[in-house]
Design an enzyme around this catalytic site. Structure first.
Site, PDB file in Angstrom:
ATOM      1  N   GLY A  46     -38.299  -2.487  15.556  1.00 30.96           N
ATOM      2  CA  GLY A  46     -37.455  -2.144  16.697  1.00 30.96           C
ATOM      3  C   GLY A  46     -37.628  -0.751  17.267  1.00 30.96           C
ATOM      4  CG  ASP A 108     -25.099  -3.791  13.918  1.00 29.28           C
ATOM      5  OD1 ASP A 108     -24.106  -3.651  14.624  1.00 29.28           O
ATOM      6  OD2 ASP A 108     -25.466  -4.907  13.497  1.00 29.28           O
ATOM      7  CG  PHE A 157     -27.775  -9.325  19.842  1.00 32.31           C
ATOM      8  CD1 PHE A 157     -27.782  -9.046  18.481  1.00 32.31           C
ATOM      9  CD2 PHE A 157     -28.979  -9.587  20.483  1.00 32.31           C
ATOM     10  CE1 PHE A 157     -28.981  -9.055  17.772  1.00 32.31           C
ATOM     11  CE2 PHE A 157     -30.175  -9.589  19.779  1.00 32.31           C
ATOM     12  CZ  PHE A 157     -30.167  -9.324  18.416  1.00 32.31           C
ATOM     13  CG  ASP A 164     -36.341  -8.888  17.865  1.00 31.19           C
ATOM     14  OD1 ASP A 164     -35.659  -8.000  17.307  1.00 31.19           O
ATOM     15  OD2 ASP A 164     -36.598  -9.971  17.323  1.00 31.19           O
TER      16      ASP A 164
HETATM   17  P1  XMP Z   1     -27.660  -2.433  10.234  1.00 33.61           P
HETATM   18  O1  XMP Z   1     -26.553  -3.457  10.302  1.00 33.61           O
HETATM   19  O2  XMP Z   1     -28.335  -2.432   8.913  1.00 33.61           O
HETATM   20  O3  XMP Z   1     -28.682  -3.020  11.257  1.00 33.61           O
HETATM   21  O4  XMP Z   1     -27.195  -1.084  10.717  1.00 33.61           O
HETATM   22  C1  XMP Z   1     -29.665  -2.323  11.872  1.00 33.61           C
HETATM   23  C2  XMP Z   1     -30.699  -3.295  12.361  1.00 33.61           C
HETATM   24  O5  XMP Z   1     -30.090  -4.505  12.867  1.00 33.61           O
HETATM   25  C3  XMP Z   1     -30.751  -4.934  14.015  1.00 33.61           C
HETATM   26  N1  XMP Z   1     -29.785  -4.991  15.121  1.00 33.61           N
HETATM   27  C4  XMP Z   1     -30.058  -5.375  16.368  1.00 33.61           C
HETATM   28  N2  XMP Z   1     -31.196  -5.794  16.925  1.00 33.61           N
HETATM   29  N3  XMP Z   1     -30.098  -6.047  18.997  1.00 33.61           N
HETATM   30  C5  XMP Z   1     -31.215  -6.126  18.247  1.00 33.61           C
HETATM   31  O6  XMP Z   1     -32.265  -6.487  18.776  1.00 33.61           O
HETATM   32  C6  XMP Z   1     -28.902  -5.646  18.510  1.00 33.61           C
HETATM   33  O7  XMP Z   1     -27.913  -5.585  19.239  1.00 33.61           O
HETATM   34  C7  XMP Z   1     -28.897  -5.287  17.113  1.00 33.61           C
HETATM   35  N4  XMP Z   1     -27.903  -4.841  16.292  1.00 33.61           N
HETATM   36  C8  XMP Z   1     -28.502  -4.674  15.075  1.00 33.61           C
HETATM   37  C9  XMP Z   1     -31.856  -3.920  14.273  1.00 33.61           C
HETATM   38  O8  XMP Z   1     -33.053  -4.412  13.718  1.00 33.61           O
HETATM   39  C10 XMP Z   1     -31.439  -2.696  13.521  1.00 33.61           C
HETATM   40  O9  XMP Z   1     -32.523  -1.907  13.081  1.00 33.61           O
END
Ligand code: XMP
Length: 187
Positions: A46, A108, A157, A164
Site C-alpha cells: 500500500g 487503521d 474504506f 487497493d
Molecule cells: P491496521 O488495522 O493493522 O491496518 O492498522 C493497516 C492496514 O490495513 C489496510 N487498510 C486499508 N486498506 N483501504 C485500504 O485499501 C482502507 O481503507 C484500509 N484500512 C486499512 C492497509 O493495508 C493498512 O496498511
C-alpha cells in the site's frame, strides 16, 4: 474537482492536495529530524506510491534516504484480522544505529504498525519515526500513534494512491471512498 482529470470515483483527496501535503510533510520531517541521512522502511504494497513521492520530496528538502521494503499483513486468508502480523523483508540492511523512517499508507486499528515498529526497535536503531498518509483514529484498538500524519480521515474504506480493494485501484492518482457498487461487483 481538477478539470483535466478523469475520476472513476468521486475523490476524497485530489492529486493536487496530495502533492501539497506530501511536500509539507517532508518539511515537517526535516524540521523534526534534521537533514542527516535516514533509512526508510516502506510497507508493501500500500505505501509504494506515497513512499515514492515522499522520498523525492525529502530529497528536495535535503534528506537523503536508503529504502527498504517490508511486506506486512495483518490478515490471514479471509478478510478478518487474525491478530497476527506476518512480515517478509525484501533483502535488508542492518537497522542498528540507523535513523529509521517507517512509512505506511494508512493507520487503521494500529496492529500492523505497532508490531512492525516493535520488531524494528529490537534491532536497536538510533531512532524510529512513523509516517502515514492516512489515519483513521476512530478505528484504533491497539495503542499506536504516528509521528507524522498526512490526512486524518473518518471511518471509510478508501482506495487509490497505492491503496487497493482486492488488488484494484492502487493506480488511481487520488484517494477515494470505495463506493458500495464497486465493492459488490468487485470492479
Ligand atoms: P491496521 O488495522 O493493522 O491496518 O492498522 C493497516 C492496514 O490495513 C489496510 N487498510 C486499508 N486498506 N483501504 C485500504 O485499501 C482502507 O481503507 C484500509 N484500512 C486499512 C492497509 O493495508 C493498512 O496498511
Amino acid at each position: 474537482m481538477e478539470a483535466d482529470l478523469h475520476y472513476q470515483f468521486p475523490p476524497l483527496i485530489e492529486p493536487s492536495e496530495l502533492a501539497k501535503r506530501v511536500k509539507a510533510l517532508a518539511g515537517e520531517i526535516v524540521a523534526a529530524l534534521g537533514t542527516e541521512p535516514i533509512i526508510v522502511v516502506a510497507l508493501l504494497k500500500g505505501a509504494f506510491v506515497f513512499t515514492a513521492d515522499l522520498v523525492r520530496a525529502l530529497s528536495q528538502q535535503g534528506i537523503s534516504s536508503e529504502i527498504e521494503f517490508l511486506i506486512a499483513s495483518s490478515y490471514g486468508a479471509g478478510t478478518y484480522s487474525t491478530g497476527q502480523v506476518t512480515m517478509h523483508w525484501l533483502g535488508k540492511s542492518s537497522l542498528a544505529g540507523r535513523r529509521v523512517l517507517l512509512i505506511d499508507d494508512i493507520l487503521d486499528t494500529g496492529l500492523t504498525l505497532s508490531k512492525v515498529k516493535e520488531q524494528i526497535l529490537k534491532e536497536n536503531p538510533a531512532s524510529c519515526h512513523v509516517v502515514v498518509l492516512l489515519d483513521k483514529p476512530s478505528r484504533r484498538n491497539v495503542q499506536m500513534t504516528a509521528d507524522f500524519v498526512g490526512f486524518p480521515i473518518d471511518d471509510h474504506f478508501v482506495v487509490g494512491y497505492g491503496l487497493d480493494y482486492a488488488e484494484q485501484h492502487r493506480d488511481l492518482p487520488y484517494v477515494a471512498i470505495l463506493p458500495p457498487e464497486a465493492r459488490s461487483s468487485g470492479s
